[in-house]
Design an enzyme around this catalytic site. Structure first.
Site, PDB file in Angstrom:
ATOM      1  N   PRO A   1      -6.744  -5.139  -6.725  1.00 21.54           N
ATOM      2  CG  PRO A   1      -5.760  -4.749  -8.823  1.00 21.54           C
ATOM      3  CD  PRO A   1      -6.761  -5.625  -8.113  1.00 21.54           C
ATOM      4  CB  CYS A   2      -8.719  -1.240  -3.985  1.00 19.08           C
ATOM      5  SG  CYS A   2      -7.879  -1.874  -2.536  1.00 19.08           S
ATOM      6  CG  HIS A   3      -2.675  -0.669  -4.963  1.00 22.87           C
ATOM      7  ND1 HIS A   3      -2.900  -2.002  -4.654  1.00 22.87           N
ATOM      8  CD2 HIS A   3      -1.785  -0.644  -5.967  1.00 22.87           C
ATOM      9  CE1 HIS A   3      -2.134  -2.724  -5.455  1.00 22.87           C
ATOM     10  NE2 HIS A   3      -1.456  -1.941  -6.263  1.00 22.87           N
TER      11      HIS A   3
END
Length: 104
Positions: free
Chosen positions: A53-55
């Site tokens: 989940p790089c966001h």
DNA sequence: AAAGTGACGCATT
DNA sequence: TAATGCGCCACTT
């Protein structure tokens, strides 16, 4: 598995729970070297794995990254809002309330 | 094989 | 208070 920083970054980011966010510097710190913040960003830059989940990873100020997925920061902000992450500005997250300090 | 570049962060001037 | 420099790792040319 390589011992490369990249791998560790991915594993760590995967552990960020929904509704929380973390910073490049925080992740770098958890890796054992606060100055790796740059490398952390580079690692996520090349990341395409939905497992990561790089966001949920933003810079130290809580501002969203400049070059996120196809939809850009708009998509990133939307994802975070859906997860319940409070925003203090248009592209700024309230780190004081949702900063993930690391694995228990 | 070497130098340059890049989702950052902190210290110093 | 704002602006600039340095440090770190991996990848590209």
């Amino acid at each position: 598995m390589k011992d490369s920083i990249f791998q560790m970054v991915y594993e760590l980011v995967k552990q960020i729970p929904p509704g929380k966010v973390s910073t490049y510097g925080q992740i770098a710190f958890l890796l054992g070297n606060p100055r790796l913040s740059r490398v952390v960003g580079y690692a996520l830059h090349g990341n395409r794995d939905p497992e990561v989940p790089c966001h949920r990873v933003v810079n130290r100020k809580g501002e969203l990254a400049s070059a996120f997925l196809v939809n850009g920061v708009q998509e990133q902000r939307l994802l975070l809002e859906i997860e319940g992450v409070p925003f203090t500005g248009e592209g700024t997250v309230d780190l004081s309330s949702c900063l993930w300090e690391g694995p228990a």
